[in-house]
Design a protein around this motif. Sequence first.
Motif, PDB file in Angstrom:
ATOM      1  N   VAL A 114       0.832  -1.206   0.000  1.00  0.00           N
ATOM      2  CA  VAL A 114       0.000   0.000   0.000  1.00  0.00           C
ATOM      3  C   VAL A 114       0.866   1.256   0.000  1.00  0.00           C
ATOM      4  O   VAL A 114       0.564   2.235  -0.696  1.00  0.00           O
ATOM      5  N   GLN A 115       1.945   1.233   0.769  1.00  0.00           N
ATOM      6  CA  GLN A 115       2.801   2.411   0.875  1.00  0.00           C
ATOM      7  C   GLN A 115       3.490   2.763  -0.434  1.00  0.00           C
ATOM      8  O   GLN A 115       3.727   3.940  -0.722  1.00  0.00           O
ATOM      9  N   SER A 144       2.270   2.002  -3.426  1.00  0.00           N
ATOM     10  CA  SER A 144       1.297   2.081  -4.506  1.00  0.00           C
ATOM     11  C   SER A 144       0.752   3.496  -4.629  1.00  0.00           C
ATOM     12  O   SER A 144       1.034   4.376  -3.812  1.00  0.00           O
ATOM     13  N   LYS A 186      -1.953   5.748  -3.901  1.00  0.00           N
ATOM     14  CA  LYS A 186      -3.075   5.755  -2.964  1.00  0.00           C
ATOM     15  C   LYS A 186      -4.300   6.472  -3.507  1.00  0.00           C
ATOM     16  O   LYS A 186      -5.386   6.338  -2.965  1.00  0.00           O
ATOM     17  N   GLU A 187      -4.130   7.248  -4.581  1.00  0.00           N
ATOM     18  CA  GLU A 187      -5.262   7.971  -5.149  1.00  0.00           C
ATOM     19  C   GLU A 187      -6.027   7.125  -6.170  1.00  0.00           C
ATOM     20  O   GLU A 187      -7.084   7.545  -6.647  1.00  0.00           O
ATOM     21  N   GLN A 206      -6.092   0.270  -5.221  1.00  0.00           N
ATOM     22  CA  GLN A 206      -6.275  -0.051  -3.808  1.00  0.00           C
ATOM     23  C   GLN A 206      -7.195  -1.260  -3.626  1.00  0.00           C
ATOM     24  O   GLN A 206      -6.969  -2.100  -2.751  1.00  0.00           O
TER      25      GLN A 206
END
Length: 258
Positions: free
Chosen positions: A57-58, A60, A62-63, A68
């Motif tokens: 996740v970090q 990738s 995130k928007e 996600q």
Amino acid sequence: MTAAVFFGCTFIAFGPAIALFLFTIAREPLRVIFLIAGAFFWLVSLLLASLVWFISVQISNKESAAQQKGLLIFGVVLSVLLQETFRFAYYKLLKKANEGLLTLSQEETMPISIRQLAYVSGLGFGFMSGAFSVVNILADSVGPGTVGIHGDSQHYFLSSAFMTLAIILLHMFWGVVFFDACEKQRWWAVGAVVISHLLVSCLTFQNPEYVASLVPTYIILFVMGIWAFYSAGGSLRNLKLCLTCKDKDFLLANHRPR
């Protein structure tokens, strides 16, 4: 929400598992130890899966909602695969431990059979999985807030409790079938356990359409329960004896250790 919802959902989710623990495990120290060890193995598998998912996740975008969601699916699949990998590792460890106990014991038979270990370790996996699945939901059930105030389902807590119950019992059944398959080297059965675990986990993505997730899950639960029953040495004859209270502990005591 009231305290009645909290205790009601807790009873639904953990009542049968706690009853099984009290009647079949609590009086045997060795079984309690193996149950706690099984819960620990499940916890380690979750820790590794959570670590990989967090790093993913970090790094990738995130928007990106699609990315996600993809990572969430990846995390679920990875978690299931790690759980089953640790189940296999625990099986190997228990085999070695049982051989060591047999060496130290003065008896000619193992102090606890593989079938008993499968049941106990599966329940340990289930307890820990259930606790992590529902503990935050139960905490929210005492309020403040009202479920469904924006038109969502009113059965969120009840559905979560029934899903947790199914997951706990499924882990117990999966453990019995998995260990029996490893003993007999039926790797197709091991694959069936992994696939059914993946299927049940992915069914939760159907929420909040709870019927679409709960009904298939309980069908799988029923099928795995029958499979586990026969894998544990059950038959229609000893089921009849059990139901008529003539053989109260046939699955745990009245079979020869393997």
